[in-house]
Design an enzyme around this catalytic site. Sequence first.
Site, PDB file in Angstrom:
ATOM      1  N   SER A 138       0.851  -1.180   0.000  1.00  0.00           N
ATOM      2  CA  SER A 138       0.000   0.000   0.000  1.00  0.00           C
ATOM      3  C   SER A 138       0.889   1.232   0.000  1.00  0.00           C
ATOM      4  O   SER A 138       2.044   1.181   0.428  1.00  0.00           O
ATOM      5  CB  SER A 138      -0.887   0.003   1.248  1.00  0.00           C
ATOM      6  OG  SER A 138      -1.462   1.268   1.465  1.00  0.00           O
ATOM      7  N   TYR A 151      -2.554   1.392  10.544  1.00  0.00           N
ATOM      8  CA  TYR A 151      -2.521   0.803   9.211  1.00  0.00           C
ATOM      9  C   TYR A 151      -1.143   0.979   8.571  1.00  0.00           C
ATOM     10  O   TYR A 151      -0.571   0.023   8.027  1.00  0.00           O
ATOM     11  CB  TYR A 151      -3.591   1.452   8.329  1.00  0.00           C
ATOM     12  CG  TYR A 151      -3.554   0.998   6.892  1.00  0.00           C
ATOM     13  CD1 TYR A 151      -4.065  -0.239   6.522  1.00  0.00           C
ATOM     14  CD2 TYR A 151      -2.997   1.805   5.901  1.00  0.00           C
ATOM     15  CE1 TYR A 151      -4.028  -0.666   5.207  1.00  0.00           C
ATOM     16  CE2 TYR A 151      -2.956   1.392   4.580  1.00  0.00           C
ATOM     17  CZ  TYR A 151      -3.477   0.158   4.235  1.00  0.00           C
ATOM     18  OH  TYR A 151      -3.433  -0.262   2.930  1.00  0.00           O
TER      19      TYR A 151
END
Length: 227
Positions: A138, A151
């Site tokens: 990501s 995250y």
Amino acid sequence: MAPTVLITGASQGSGKATALLFARQGYDVVMVAREPERLAAAAAQVQREGTSAMAIAGDVGDIQQVRAIVQKALDTCGNIDVLVNNAGICLAGAIEQTTSEDWQQLMNTNFWGCVNTIQELLPHFLDRKTGTIVNVGSIGGKMPLPQMTAYCASKYAVTGLTETLRLELAPQGIHDWANQPEDIAKAIWDAVKNQRAEVTVGPAFLASEAYRLFPGLMQWAMEKGKL
């Protein structure tokens, strides 16, 4: 015998798209996800592409379940050629509102999910002296994102895992790729087919490059809400 790919998080979204793409390229597909009914429906769709599609429900954050998943896949397919670690969850929120349970869940799925599958499949790859590992990352593993501390921490861990494994495993014939694309399925196929070390496309590429070149400016822009 057709090559085989094992894909986690394969019941929907990018995981399902990846399964369909690999099936169209002639791969047998092992699909892993937590929800059995959704997974079975996705596997049936992949099966219609004309290749073998095997659905195994389980949680990649649980090492015992992963052990059973990998053993069942190997018993059925004989060999696994490609591992795609796609399973992941996202959480946004202020750090003071992020609970220990939130941290545990993110790390279990996003980081330990990769570690667990790699740990269980690596002996098979090393024994065959071949194999490809794709860890779907990501932009949150390349640069900090506001309101996403937990995250980003999980995805930075995946980036470190991937880059270090690449150094260690490449001399043994095992290829380890990081993947952070907008069109994940096509980028995963590109990484496997062309043995690319990393594929980053679209806005994620521009943002990560800007952060690499101008970290102070990018952090200021995020703090001021300019991004």
